[in-house]
Design an enzyme around this catalytic site. Structure first.
Site, PDB file in Angstrom:
ATOM      1  N   HIS A  19     -35.499   7.624 -35.734  1.00  0.00           N
ATOM      2  CA  HIS A  19     -35.560   6.330 -35.929  1.00  0.00           C
ATOM      3  C   HIS A  19     -36.629   5.937 -36.837  1.00  0.00           C
ATOM      4  O   HIS A  19     -37.283   6.838 -37.500  1.00  0.00           O
ATOM      5  CB  HIS A  19     -36.402   5.996 -34.461  1.00  0.00           C
ATOM      6  CG  HIS A  19     -36.731   4.521 -34.201  1.00  0.00           C
ATOM      7  ND1 HIS A  19     -37.797   3.737 -34.725  1.00  0.00           N
ATOM      8  CD2 HIS A  19     -36.193   3.643 -33.450  1.00  0.00           C
ATOM      9  CE1 HIS A  19     -37.828   2.443 -34.313  1.00  0.00           C
ATOM     10  NE2 HIS A  19     -36.780   2.369 -33.458  1.00  0.00           N
ATOM     11  N   ASP A  35     -41.576  12.887 -31.087  1.00  0.00           N
ATOM     12  CA  ASP A  35     -41.234  11.710 -30.953  1.00  0.00           C
ATOM     13  C   ASP A  35     -40.481  11.613 -29.800  1.00  0.00           C
ATOM     14  O   ASP A  35     -39.392  12.033 -29.626  1.00  0.00           O
ATOM     15  CB  ASP A  35     -40.404  10.712 -32.031  1.00  0.00           C
ATOM     16  CG  ASP A  35     -40.102   9.298 -31.380  1.00  0.00           C
ATOM     17  OD1 ASP A  35     -40.794   8.964 -30.302  1.00  0.00           O
ATOM     18  OD2 ASP A  35     -39.474   8.610 -32.336  1.00  0.00           O
ATOM     19  N   GLN A  76     -37.578   8.469 -26.432  1.00  0.00           N
ATOM     20  CA  GLN A  76     -36.368   8.369 -25.592  1.00  0.00           C
ATOM     21  C   GLN A  76     -36.199   9.571 -24.809  1.00  0.00           C
ATOM     22  O   GLN A  76     -35.173   9.758 -24.049  1.00  0.00           O
ATOM     23  CB  GLN A  76     -34.955   8.456 -26.708  1.00  0.00           C
ATOM     24  CG  GLN A  76     -34.943   7.366 -27.747  1.00  0.00           C
ATOM     25  CD  GLN A  76     -34.677   6.025 -27.033  1.00  0.00           C
ATOM     26  OE1 GLN A  76     -34.104   5.821 -25.978  1.00  0.00           O
ATOM     27  NE2 GLN A  76     -34.799   4.800 -27.812  1.00  0.00           N
ATOM     28  N   LYS A  79     -40.355   1.634 -22.461  1.00  0.00           N
ATOM     29  CA  LYS A  79     -38.997   2.147 -22.085  1.00  0.00           C
ATOM     30  C   LYS A  79     -39.050   3.157 -20.966  1.00  0.00           C
ATOM     31  O   LYS A  79     -37.878   3.758 -20.241  1.00  0.00           O
ATOM     32  CB  LYS A  79     -38.581   3.259 -23.085  1.00  0.00           C
ATOM     33  CG  LYS A  79     -38.180   2.447 -24.547  1.00  0.00           C
ATOM     34  CD  LYS A  79     -37.690   3.363 -25.681  1.00  0.00           C
ATOM     35  CE  LYS A  79     -37.948   2.897 -26.917  1.00  0.00           C
ATOM     36  NZ  LYS A  79     -37.035   1.699 -27.350  1.00  0.00           N
ATOM     37  N   CYS A 109     -32.138   1.053 -35.756  1.00  0.00           N
ATOM     38  CA  CYS A 109     -33.346   1.411 -36.643  1.00  0.00           C
ATOM     39  C   CYS A 109     -33.312   2.821 -36.950  1.00  0.00           C
ATOM     40  O   CYS A 109     -33.969   3.495 -36.803  1.00  0.00           O
ATOM     41  CB  CYS A 109     -34.553   1.327 -35.794  1.00  0.00           C
ATOM     42  SG  CYS A 109     -35.094  -0.215 -35.240  1.00  0.00           S
TER      43      CYS A 109
END
Lengths: 409, 147
Positions: free
Chosen positions: A121, A198, A201, A224, A364
């Site tokens: 991202h 990261d 997700q 999220k 993104c």
């Protein structure tokens, strides 16, 4: 778990959009919120609202206990050894920027290298680009192989004693690829680099154990994972956090202040300047309780089955091009695709008229789009409340896209 | 479905499926490539000017139906038009996209079909891509020849 039962906890899902039942398949952008989380926000403002860490009155105590309780829930949720290593941020993006400022800018210089990947991202690229610009360090990216996975051979060749940071997404927001963080981290540590993961997700969708992943920092975001927007978290190894300079200056992050200098509060407070989003952090704790009650393992299994079904059904659609790994066990519940040369925005607008919400665009992730040779893609992404009928409606709506847009000369 | 039918009118889909004035133009007096970075629409616009008129206009590009159809319809509408009128048309079209009720304005012709885009704010920049490129091309030409 029974997704049909789970759905009943999400008031927003019970509505029609453009005369059709809503099929919300844009969970990689943001998730919907269960009644439990919405109720807790309301309850907090009606019963306990006060600032944290400052007020000695009863409401201040209650708010502080709830806020710190939420921190402990985040720590347990991702397998962190202690809440001291959990810093509340406003988003995963802010977590990455915090590291780029408070770690990278103080430690990097010309000749040093940061390794990211082509499937990141923008937040996990641009934050480091800015740090490189300020320090003279160089940003490199592990290539994506076969449009699906990271080229780990190339990664090994990139590693050297110049490598200071390796920063990788746990799950790709476009391809769904679950990256081998433990393996990547081990090799990075052998080269003397720190490892940032990261988890924006990943944390909402599968069990996370930062100990097993072997990373040094892990960022995530609440919205999220059934919590409000504006609240995220950064976990870091305590010794590294202790050693870091602050990010923002202000209230709560100090130990003492003179006009010409200050001393810092202990971690994690050193990194939490100003009044935090107290209610949102507490609601993140409630969201974690909610997810735990269902079970992250069960959620993951549900998403694997739904993704398997979606991949099967979508493969029936003429002229479809599906990106990313084809084995649902190896990916998160994300399916990106294009229909012939029809632009994803047309796909998104037409399926919306069928009540189906998907994302259309570059997600993104422009370097990845470029690598895939496309300008944009459509993306369906699933969560614990999605059911097979929603996939069926998407497939039916895609037929309409072809009917309307097809036959270009 | 009525909103969708209004967005994807037959004339728009026709221009999308069979774009007019598609290709390169030689010679040309302006030749500009522009894109909408957020959605990836691209337009490369060529214009050939003689005696103050846009005698030739052509485009290449890729992107969503709205960006490509709007550009195709634009090339048809501005071909043979004098430069001031072409500019005026571009501004008129921008006002249409900004929400003015101009569907009955005869100057717009088929372009009025794009009025449905008003209801899809995210798509307005798609419809404007070709027109903004045209305005830039005309401006550059004028600066070069009048400045």
């Amino acid at each position: 778990m029974d997704a049909r039962e789970v759905r009943k906890d999400f008031p927003i899902l019970d509505q029609e959009v453009n005369g059709k039942p809503l099929s919300y398949l844009d969970n990689a952008a943001t998730s919907q919120k269960p009644r439990q989380v919405i109720d807790e926000l309301k309850r907090f403002f009606e019963e306990d609202n006060a600032n944290v860490h400052r007020s000695v009155h009863t409401l201040g105590e209650r708010a502080t206990v709830l806020y710190e309780g939420a921190r402990a829930k985040v720590a347990e949720f991702i397998g962190a050894p202690s809440p001291r290593g959990i810093i509340f941020t406003k988003s995963a993006t802010e977590g990455l920027n915090l590291l780029a400022y408070a770690w990278a800018r103080h430690r990097l210089s010309e000749g040093d290298e940061i390794i990211t990947t082509e499937m990141e991202h923008h937040s996990n690229i641009v934050s480091w680009q800015l740090a490189c610009r300020d320090t003279g360090a160089t940003l490199r990216a592990i290539p994506v192989r076969d449009g699906a996975t990271l080229d780990l051979d190339a990664y090994e060749r990139m590693l050297s004693n110049r490598t200071r940071i390796v920063t990788v997404g746990h799950v790709s927001n476009v391809l769904g690829t679950i990256n081998p963080i433990a393996d990547i981290a081990e090799k990075a540590h052998d080269a003397g680099a720190i490892v940032v993961c990261d988890g924006a997700q990943a944390a909402p969708h599968l069990p996370v154990d930062v100990g097993a992943l072997g990373c040094d920092f892990y960022v995530g975001t609440g919205h999220k994972m059934c919590a409000p927007t504006g609240i995220g978290f950064l976990w870091g190894r305590e010794a590294l956090l202790e050693d870091m300079e602050p990010f923002h200056g202000g209230g709560d992050m100090i130990s003492d202040v003179w006009i010409d200098h200050s001393t810092w509060n202990e971690i994690p407070y050193k990194f939490e300047a100003g009044t935090p989003p107290v209610a949102d952090a507490i609601a993140l704790g409630t969201a974690i309780d909610y997810l735990n009650a269902i079970g992250m393992k069960a959620i993951r299994e549900h998403e694997i089955e739904l993704t398997r079904y979606a991949l099967e059904r979508l493969r029936e659609v003429p002229e479809i091009q599906i990106y990313g790994p084809t084995d649902p066990e190896l990916k998160g519940g994300v399916v990106s695709f294009n229909l012939g040369d029809i632009h994803a925005h047309d796909v998104g607008t037409i399926v919306d008229s069928w009540g189906v919400a998907i994302r259309a665009g570059h997600h993104c992730s422009k370097p990845l789009m470029r690598k895939l040779g496309i300008a944009a893609s459509a993306r369906a992404s699933f969560y614990l409340y999605n059911v097979e009928e929603e996939v069926d409606r998407l497939v039916e709506a895609l037929g309409d896209v072809t009917r309307l847009m097809g036959g270009r000369s | 479905m009525s909103g969708l039918d209004e967005l994807y009118k037959e004339v728009i889909l026709d221009h999308y499926r069979s774009p007019r004035n598609r290709g390169k133009l030689e010679p040309s007096d302006f030749d500009l490539h522009r894109d909408n970075p957020l959605c990836g629409d691209e337009v490369h616009l060529y214009g050939h000017i003689e005696d103050g008129k846009l005698v030739g206009v052509a485009f290449e590009g890729k992107g969503c139906s709205i960006s490509q159809a709007s550009t195709s319809m634009m090339t048809e509408r501005v071909k043979g038009v004098n430069l001031d009128n072409a500019e005026e048309l571009a501004h008129l079209f921008k006002r249409l996209m900004q929400g003015e009720s101009l569907a009955d304005d005869e100057r717009l012709g088929d372009l009025a079909a794009l009025q449905g885009v008003q209801k899809y704010p995210v798509r307005i920049k798609c419809a404007l891509l070709g027109w903004n490129t045209l305005l830039e091309g005309l401006k550059a030409y004028k600066e070069k020849h009048e400045g």
